[in-house]
Motif scaffolding. Structure first.
Motif, PDB file in Angstrom:
ATOM      1  N   THR A 181       7.731  -3.712  -7.623  1.00  0.00           N
ATOM      2  CA  THR A 181       8.263  -3.003  -8.790  1.00  0.00           C
ATOM      3  C   THR A 181       7.239  -2.989  -9.919  1.00  0.00           C
ATOM      4  N   ARG A 182       6.608  -4.114 -10.147  1.00  0.00           N
ATOM      5  CA  ARG A 182       5.573  -4.205 -11.191  1.00  0.00           C
ATOM      6  C   ARG A 182       4.392  -3.290 -10.865  1.00  0.00           C
ATOM      7  N   CYS A 183       3.965  -3.294  -9.596  1.00  0.00           N
ATOM      8  CA  CYS A 183       2.836  -2.450  -9.197  1.00  0.00           C
ATOM      9  C   CYS A 183       3.177  -0.964  -9.330  1.00  0.00           C
ATOM     10  N   ALA A 184       4.413  -0.616  -9.024  1.00  0.00           N
ATOM     11  CA  ALA A 184       4.840   0.772  -9.208  1.00  0.00           C
ATOM     12  C   ALA A 184       4.790   1.148 -10.682  1.00  0.00           C
ATOM     13  N   ALA A 185       5.185   0.230 -11.548  1.00  0.00           N
ATOM     14  CA  ALA A 185       5.117   0.486 -12.993  1.00  0.00           C
ATOM     15  C   ALA A 185       3.676   0.653 -13.442  1.00  0.00           C
ATOM     16  N   VAL A 186       2.785  -0.171 -12.905  1.00  0.00           N
ATOM     17  CA  VAL A 186       1.364  -0.055 -13.238  1.00  0.00           C
ATOM     18  C   VAL A 186       0.834   1.291 -12.749  1.00  0.00           C
ATOM     19  N   ALA A 187       1.240   1.701 -11.548  1.00  0.00           N
ATOM     20  CA  ALA A 187       0.778   2.977 -10.995  1.00  0.00           C
ATOM     21  C   ALA A 187       1.243   4.146 -11.855  1.00  0.00           C
ATOM     22  N   ARG A 188       2.429   4.024 -12.442  1.00  0.00           N
ATOM     23  CA  ARG A 188       2.950   5.077 -13.319  1.00  0.00           C
ATOM     24  C   ARG A 188       2.427   4.923 -14.741  1.00  0.00           C
ATOM     25  N   GLU A 189       1.563   3.946 -14.946  1.00  0.00           N
ATOM     26  CA  GLU A 189       0.971   3.637 -16.240  1.00  0.00           C
ATOM     27  C   GLU A 189       1.998   3.155 -17.261  1.00  0.00           C
ATOM     28  N   ALA A 190       3.142   2.677 -16.764  1.00  0.00           N
ATOM     29  CA  ALA A 190       4.116   2.074 -17.663  1.00  0.00           C
ATOM     30  C   ALA A 190       3.635   0.681 -18.074  1.00  0.00           C
ATOM     31  N   ALA A 191       2.788   0.092 -17.250  1.00  0.00           N
ATOM     32  CA  ALA A 191       2.164  -1.195 -17.561  1.00  0.00           C
ATOM     33  C   ALA A 191       0.654  -1.005 -17.415  1.00  0.00           C
ATOM     34  N   PRO A 192      -0.135  -1.521 -18.330  1.00  0.00           N
ATOM     35  CA  PRO A 192      -1.556  -1.199 -18.366  1.00  0.00           C
ATOM     36  C   PRO A 192      -2.415  -1.770 -17.232  1.00  0.00           C
ATOM     37  N   VAL A 197      -2.395  -6.645  -4.489  1.00  0.00           N
ATOM     38  CA  VAL A 197      -1.359  -5.717  -4.019  1.00  0.00           C
ATOM     39  C   VAL A 197      -1.695  -4.298  -4.459  1.00  0.00           C
ATOM     40  N   ARG A 198      -2.152  -4.153  -5.696  1.00  0.00           N
ATOM     41  CA  ARG A 198      -2.538  -2.817  -6.180  1.00  0.00           C
ATOM     42  C   ARG A 198      -3.675  -2.256  -5.345  1.00  0.00           C
ATOM     43  N   LEU A 199      -4.642  -3.091  -5.004  1.00  0.00           N
ATOM     44  CA  LEU A 199      -5.760  -2.637  -4.187  1.00  0.00           C
ATOM     45  C   LEU A 199      -5.275  -2.151  -2.825  1.00  0.00           C
ATOM     46  N   VAL A 200      -4.385  -2.908  -2.217  1.00  0.00           N
ATOM     47  CA  VAL A 200      -3.823  -2.496  -0.921  1.00  0.00           C
ATOM     48  C   VAL A 200      -3.077  -1.171  -1.061  1.00  0.00           C
ATOM     49  N   LEU A 201      -2.306  -1.024  -2.123  1.00  0.00           N
ATOM     50  CA  LEU A 201      -1.582   0.228  -2.336  1.00  0.00           C
ATOM     51  C   LEU A 201      -2.532   1.406  -2.518  1.00  0.00           C
ATOM     52  N   VAL A 202      -3.614   1.190  -3.254  1.00  0.00           N
ATOM     53  CA  VAL A 202      -4.603   2.258  -3.448  1.00  0.00           C
ATOM     54  C   VAL A 202      -5.212   2.664  -2.116  1.00  0.00           C
ATOM     55  N   VAL A 203      -5.539   1.671  -1.283  1.00  0.00           N
ATOM     56  CA  VAL A 203      -6.119   1.960   0.026  1.00  0.00           C
ATOM     57  C   VAL A 203      -5.124   2.738   0.881  1.00  0.00           C
ATOM     58  N   LEU A 204      -3.860   2.333   0.862  1.00  0.00           N
ATOM     59  CA  LEU A 204      -2.847   3.028   1.659  1.00  0.00           C
ATOM     60  C   LEU A 204      -2.625   4.459   1.183  1.00  0.00           C
ATOM     61  N   VAL A 205      -2.582   4.649  -0.116  1.00  0.00           N
ATOM     62  CA  VAL A 205      -2.406   6.003  -0.657  1.00  0.00           C
ATOM     63  C   VAL A 205      -3.610   6.869  -0.298  1.00  0.00           C
ATOM     64  N   ASP A 206      -4.809   6.310  -0.408  1.00  0.00           N
ATOM     65  CA  ASP A 206      -6.016   7.049  -0.051  1.00  0.00           C
ATOM     66  C   ASP A 206      -6.013   7.413   1.430  1.00  0.00           C
TER      67      ASP A 206
END
Length: 67
Positions: free
Chosen positions: A12-23, A33-42
């Motif tokens: 949930t926190r990473c999704a907020a960061v991805a939406r720029e709701a959290a810096p 976790v963010r790095l893994v998500l970026v790799v998966l999205v790419d």
């Protein structure tokens, strides 16, 4: 707190960061976790582009045989 609850909160926190709701990530675990998500999205984006290219190749090949 169970591992699933921690994981859900982290996602949930990473999704907020991805939406720029959290810096930014708050700790190394969040950053990983963010790095893994970026790799998966790419990867998903690359697969989608490959699928489009393959469809175009199939269509262009099949049109060539119909003439």
């Amino acid at each position: 707190m169970s591992a699933r609850v921690v994981e859900a909160a982290l996602l949930t926190r990473c999704a907020a960061v991805a939406r720029e709701a959290a810096p930014c990530a708050r700790d190394p675990r969040e950053a990983n976790v963010r790095l893994v998500l970026v790799v998966l999205v790419d990867l998903a984006d690359q697969l989608a582009q490959d699928t489009v290219l393959r469809r175009k190749q199939i269509l262009s090949t099949s049109r060539g045989h119909c003439r």
